[in-house]
Design an enzyme around this catalytic site. Structure first.
Site, PDB file in Angstrom:
ATOM      1  N   GLY A  17       0.823  -1.193   0.000  1.00 14.47           N
ATOM      2  CA  GLY A  17       0.000   0.000   0.000  1.00 14.47           C
ATOM      3  C   GLY A  17       0.854   1.238   0.000  1.00 14.47           C
ATOM      4  O   GLY A  17       2.080   1.186   0.168  1.00 14.47           O
ATOM      5  N   GLY A  19       0.564   5.771   0.830  1.00 11.06           N
ATOM      6  CA  GLY A  19      -0.200   6.907   1.331  1.00 11.06           C
ATOM      7  C   GLY A  19       0.700   8.111   1.436  1.00 11.06           C
ATOM      8  O   GLY A  19       1.883   8.069   1.075  1.00 11.06           O
ATOM      9  N   GLY A  20       0.133   9.213   1.941  1.00  8.93           N
ATOM     10  CA  GLY A  20       0.903  10.440   2.040  1.00  8.93           C
ATOM     11  C   GLY A  20       2.108  10.323   2.946  1.00  8.93           C
ATOM     12  O   GLY A  20       3.060  11.092   2.842  1.00  8.93           O
ATOM     13  N   MET A  21       2.113   9.339   3.876  1.00  8.47           N
ATOM     14  CA  MET A  21       3.226   9.178   4.794  1.00  8.47           C
ATOM     15  C   MET A  21       4.220   8.125   4.324  1.00  8.47           C
ATOM     16  O   MET A  21       5.165   7.818   5.035  1.00  8.47           O
ATOM     17  CB  MET A  21       2.698   8.812   6.185  1.00  8.47           C
ATOM     18  CG  MET A  21       1.972   9.950   6.885  1.00  8.47           C
ATOM     19  SD  MET A  21       3.081  11.322   7.235  1.00  8.47           S
ATOM     20  CE  MET A  21       4.108  10.577   8.494  1.00  8.47           C
ATOM     21  N   GLU A  23       5.326   4.417   1.732  1.00  7.37           N
ATOM     22  CA  GLU A  23       4.974   3.187   1.039  1.00  7.37           C
ATOM     23  C   GLU A  23       5.302   2.008   1.932  1.00  7.37           C
ATOM     24  O   GLU A  23       6.304   2.020   2.650  1.00  7.37           O
ATOM     25  CB  GLU A  23       5.756   3.078  -0.278  1.00  7.37           C
ATOM     26  CG  GLU A  23       5.537   4.243  -1.231  1.00  7.37           C
ATOM     27  CD  GLU A  23       6.594   4.281  -2.323  1.00  7.37           C
ATOM     28  OE1 GLU A  23       7.700   4.795  -2.066  1.00  7.37           O
ATOM     29  OE2 GLU A  23       6.312   3.776  -3.429  1.00  7.37           O
ATOM     30  N   VAL A  24       4.459   0.972   1.874  1.00  4.72           N
ATOM     31  CA  VAL A  24       4.671  -0.210   2.710  1.00  4.72           C
ATOM     32  C   VAL A  24       4.834  -1.422   1.813  1.00  4.72           C
ATOM     33  O   VAL A  24       4.084  -1.614   0.852  1.00  4.72           O
ATOM     34  CB  VAL A  24       3.493  -0.423   3.686  1.00  4.72           C
ATOM     35  CG1 VAL A  24       3.635  -1.760   4.399  1.00  4.72           C
ATOM     36  CG2 VAL A  24       3.450   0.691   4.705  1.00  4.72           C
ATOM     37  N   LYS A  39       8.230   0.044   5.941  1.00  2.00           N
ATOM     38  CA  LYS A  39       7.569   1.307   5.599  1.00  2.00           C
ATOM     39  C   LYS A  39       8.636   2.316   5.195  1.00  2.00           C
ATOM     40  O   LYS A  39       9.509   2.668   5.985  1.00  2.00           O
ATOM     41  CB  LYS A  39       6.768   1.826   6.788  1.00  2.00           C
ATOM     42  CG  LYS A  39       6.142   3.197   6.581  1.00  2.00           C
ATOM     43  CD  LYS A  39       5.365   3.616   7.816  1.00  2.00           C
ATOM     44  CE  LYS A  39       4.787   5.016   7.673  1.00  2.00           C
ATOM     45  NZ  LYS A  39       4.034   5.416   8.871  1.00  2.00           N
ATOM     46  N   ASP A 130      -3.844  10.723  18.299  1.00  2.00           N
ATOM     47  CA  ASP A 130      -4.636  10.425  17.104  1.00  2.00           C
ATOM     48  C   ASP A 130      -5.277   9.051  17.243  1.00  2.00           C
ATOM     49  O   ASP A 130      -5.325   8.271  16.293  1.00  2.00           O
ATOM     50  CB  ASP A 130      -3.769  10.486  15.848  1.00  2.00           C
ATOM     51  CG  ASP A 130      -4.605  10.624  14.576  1.00  2.00           C
ATOM     52  OD1 ASP A 130      -4.093  10.264  13.497  1.00  2.00           O
ATOM     53  OD2 ASP A 130      -5.764  11.068  14.645  1.00  2.00           O
TER      54      ASP A 130
END
Length: 891
Positions: A17, A19-21, A23-24, A39, A130
């Site tokens: 996957g 995302g903005g933070m 890649e995994v 990650k 969070d």
């Protein structure tokens, strides 16, 4: 990154996957022969992203707990930091809650494990900040793991009140336009931006427990402002009022977590853990609270939960990514300079904003239900004055005169000006203008776009207008393409030396291009590579060394700010944000003002025709329905959702239950306007991965299988994003653009076959609607001689086909267009400021009338069911102005 790549002892196997933070990837540790999740931080990560990445590593690395995701080690590969995490199978609590509330004693067990993890973190001086269902992972063994410490705060920071700064001079922890944490799960002190301690995490944990027990969050709202108000003022009913099986002791425990005053709240996670463990004991009370009957239950429809929009792989690392990001921001062609951001407005209603040449003032367009208005903000003092009152149609594409004394703006197709110190509004160009004004450096002349193709120059007062150049292919990007209030297409831009004017050329098909036109002789130079829609808001850098604009590059990304060198045309991405930007403008000293939005959309529908609208559970950042909404013959909803950089098509019951995704990972990345054929099949418009800027109609079975292009297009052609079914659903019509960009109406059998031209008039893609009889088509046709759009009605039942011009006011009767279920009236969107409603215009010439009566929010899509119910996708941009420093070209 390719699979099977070796990084030290780790064999990278497959991508899980992004995302903005980061890649995994799934990987195998060859030393221990175990599988792990690696990650990686994105290659073009900003200092903010690196700060969060480092913060997450420090937080997880200092914790060793059975209910916290384990960090094995950290490393770096060719300058890219990475974390090696344990690989977990299972699902997030977010996904589990889509199936309904969590029964006792499972809730007590999971709650106690979450509290135990928080207690361990708090003991180390770490606040999570969070905590939410998406950050809680359920393993196959039935235990939980707390994830994502990317927003964690350490004890020494809390003591210093460092809530948004990590150290003196460091970058802000949150992006412009966002707030630390996730709104629905924030504590009151978080929502107010005040210092937090461990009790803030306990409030968030109470919100999670409430949702587990009651099946819905305690605080809800369409926007972050609504959620903030609910968190600060609303006292939710006990969960037992929603689920009678909830015991009284759990009601009391959750109530203690949700106290607004931290001093009245549970004080430690250990206390919460003990209370939940007592509920696991055999003699714990299972009876409902005696006061539950006194509190009215929430509506049943609002209590239902919809299935998640993104089917994540069952891996902890992916959950960590997805919990902290909405968009996967890809690497740009060149490294970005370091920009420092500061937010200027806080209303969430700013549609457009420009900075004055001296950098002292901000002219911003605000949208409220009363209409759009123009304001002047003194940046140093934050003093804000309204200079043009709210009205229907004010005020687009503002620009300052070089001396800062006047603000020019576009209203309808009239260019106007108003003194910044107040005074009468003057008309500069009385008609035909489709952009704001670009000023020559000495302020003596303006440039503006007229119609679609004409770049004009005139005196600053509007006199002596002359044609500088005419677009050859397509037209110039301007407000001609979007006549709504607050649209973000700005004026052309005049170079600092006065010799050139830059515009963006937008052909019907293919990429847009920046063009630089010489003022002396009108000679045109195309600069740099092609850019994707919506390329807009061109600005020269103060020293003339390049241009700044906003665009989606590549196409699936949100709009970012880009710099193009001049004359070389080299692209550099300047921002790497989660939601994106628009409305760029640059001061002489190099300050860059942008409009930063956190857009949200959700679907609302009716239980029966004419009844009240109810929000379908979910929505928000998924932008539900913003790319289209439809009904199946059985009365189920078909909607689009946005997840990461991809659009998806989902089906669900009208109340949001039984939701499932129809599109697959191999579907087109961008897809819009799903339609349902009489046999339940799907037709939608999508972009093949191999054809940049080309749109193709697709066909799929009712369950999403068998996806295939409906037509095969010749090279250079495109089926522009418009779609409709005619002749009882047997035929599909679309706007076909050939390689010469001539755009006409074509038809193809909805099951596939040979297409044929239906009408040879020039068709605008956003104006096509089909009457319920399947024979009458409303469309917008551009007059080839004048360039003016004309609404026409086609009657397919006659030979030859009858064409009637409609008396339609395109300034206030906006797309999307449709028909009432009886076919007697055309429907359109009527916009007043930030409030949209659906209106109808009888075809027999009767008076227009409203169909919906929403007090706020915009409307992007709507559709009638076969029994007359409406489904509407309602939208909020949640946008404000920010200023950035550190831009090049200001020396």
């Amino acid at each position: 990154m390719a699979t099977a790549r070796q990084i030290g002892p780790f064999e990278v196997l497959e991508a899980l996957g992004a995302g903005g933070m980061g890649e995994v990837f799934k990987a195998r540790d060859t030393r221990l022969n175990r599988y792990v999740a690696i990650k990686f931080l994105p290659e073009a990560a900003s200092p903010l992203a690196r700060e969060r990445f480092q913060r997450e590593a420090q937080a997880i690395g200092s914790l060793n707990h059975p209910h916290i995701c384990t960090l094995h080690e950290v490393g770096e590969d060719h300058g890219r930091p990475f974390l090696v995490l344990e690989l977990l199978e299972g699902e997030t609590l977010f996904h589990r809650l889509q199936r309904g509330p969590v029964p006792m004693p499972q809730l007590a067990q999971w709650g106690a494990e979450i509290a135990d993890a928080l207690q361990a973190a708090h003991a180390k001086g770490i606040l999570h900040r969070d905590l939410k269902p998406a950050n809680i992972f359920i393993t196959p063994r039935g235990s939980v793991k707390v994830l994502d410490f990317g927003l964690a705060q350490f004890a020494q920071e809390a003591a210093a009140g460092a809530d948004t700064m990590t150290s003196p001079g460091a970058a802000p922890l949150t992006s412009p336009g966002t707030t630390l944490g996730t709104w629905a799960y924030m504590s009151p002190e978080q929502a107010r931006g005040e210092p937090t301690d461990a009790r803030s995490d306990l409030f968030s944990c109470g919100v999670v427990l409430y949702e587990m027990a009651g099946g819905q969050p305690p605080f809800r709202g369409r926007t972050s402002a609504d959620l903030s108000a609910a968190i600060l003022t609303f006292a939710p009913p006990p969960p037992s009022s929603l689920q009678p099986a909830v015991p009284a002791k759990l009601d009391d425990l959750i109530s203690e977590c949700l106290q607004k005053d931290p001093d009245l709240r549970l004080q430690t996670a250990a206390d919460l853990r003990a209370g939940l463990r007592r509920l696991q004991a055999p003699n714990s009370s299972a009876g409902p609270t005696s006061s539950a009957a006194a509190v009215p239950a929430a509506p049943a429809a609002a209590a239902k939960r919809r299935a998640a929009g993104w089917l994540w792989p069952v891996v902890a690392g992916v959950a960590i990514l997805a919990a902290g990001s909405v968009w996967w921001l890809r690497r740009g062609p060149a490294a970005a300079p370091s920009l420092q951001f500061r937010q200027l407005t806080y209303s969430g209603q700013v549609h457009d904003a420009v900075i004055s040449p001296d950098g002292k003032f901000l002219a911003h367009v605000d949208s409220t239900p009363a209409g759009t208005s123009l304001h002047l903000l003194a940046i140093s003092s934050n003093s804000d004055v309204q200079i043009v009152p709210p009205s229907d149609g004010c005020c687009r594409s503002p620009s300052f005169s070089p001396d800062g004394g006047m603000v020019y703006f576009l209203q309808d197709h009239t260019l106007k000006a108003v003194p910044v110190l107040g005074g009468d509004v003057r008309t500069i160009v009385p008609e035909g203008a489709s952009s704001g004004a670009a000023f020559s450096p000495d302020g003596s002349h303006i440039a503006y776009i007229r119609g679609v193709k004409l770049l004009m120059i005139a005196d600053a007062g509007g006199a002596g207008a002359r044609l500088l150049t005419k677009a050859g292919d397509g037209g110039f990007v301007s407000n001609y393409w979007n006549n709504g209030p607050g649209a973000l297409f700005h004026s052309p831009t005049w170079s600092p030396d006065g010799k050139n004017i830059a515009v963006i050329l937008g052909p019907t098909t293919g990429a847009m291009h920046v063009q630089v036109i010489q003022v002396a002789d009108g000679q045109v130079q195309t600069v740099g590579p092609g850019i994707t829609f919506p390329g807009m808001d061109l600005n020269w850098l103060p020293d003339g060394s390049g241009l700044v604009f906003t665009a989606n590059i590549p196409d699936p990304d949100v709009p970012q700010v880009w710099e193009m060198s001049y004359p070389g045309g080299r692209l550099t991405r300047l921002t790497n944000d989660l939601q994106g930007y628009g409305g760029a403008s640059v001061a002489r000293s190099g300050e860059l003002v942008l409009v930063h939005g956190v857009p949200q959309a959700s679907v609302w529908d009716q239980a029966k025709a004419g009844s009240e609208f109810v929000q379908v559970p979910g929505g928000g950042a998924n932008l539900d329905g913003s790319g289209g909404v439809a009904w199946t013959p059985q009365g189920r909803l078909i909607t689009t959702r946005t997840q990461g950089t991809k659009n998806q098509i989902w089906t669900e019951d009208a109340d949001g239950s039984h939701a499932r995704q129809l599109t697959s990972p191999g579907s087109p990345g961008l897809l819009y306007h799903p339609l349902v054929t009489p046999d339940g099949g799907l037709i939608f418009t999508g972009t093949p991965a191999s054809a940049d800027g080309v749109w193709v109609p697709y066909r799929a079975n009712a369950d999403g299988s068998g996806m295939r292009p409906l037509v095969t297009l010749p090279p250079g052609a495109s089926a522009v994003d418009a779609s409709a079914l005619v002749e009882g659903g047997r035929q599909y019509i679309y706007a076909y653009a050939d390689k010469q960009t001539e755009q006409t109406l074509w038809m193809v059998p909805s099951g596939g076959g040979t297409p044929r031209q239906l009408w040879d008039g020039y068709v605008l893609s956003d104006g096509i609607a089909v009457a319920p009889d399947g024979h009458h088509i409303m469309l917008l046709s551009r007059n080839r001689a004048t360039g003016i759009s004309e609404p026409v009605l086609l009657d397919l039942s006659t030979t030859p086909m009858k064409v009637t011009t409609l008396n339609f006011d395109l300034k206030v009767q906006l797309p999307n267009y449709g028909f009432t279920p009886d076919g007697r009236a055309l429907t359109f969107i009527h916009r007043v400021g930030s409030s949209d409603n659906i209106w109808a215009m009888p075809l027999d010439g009767g008076k227009t009338y409203p169909i919906t009566h929403f007090p706020d929010l915009g409307i992007v899509e709507y559709a009638y069911s076969s029994d007359g119910r409406l489904a509407v996708s309602r939208f909020s941009p949640s946008s404000d102005a920010v200023v950035a420093t550190g831009l090049g070209g200001s020396h």
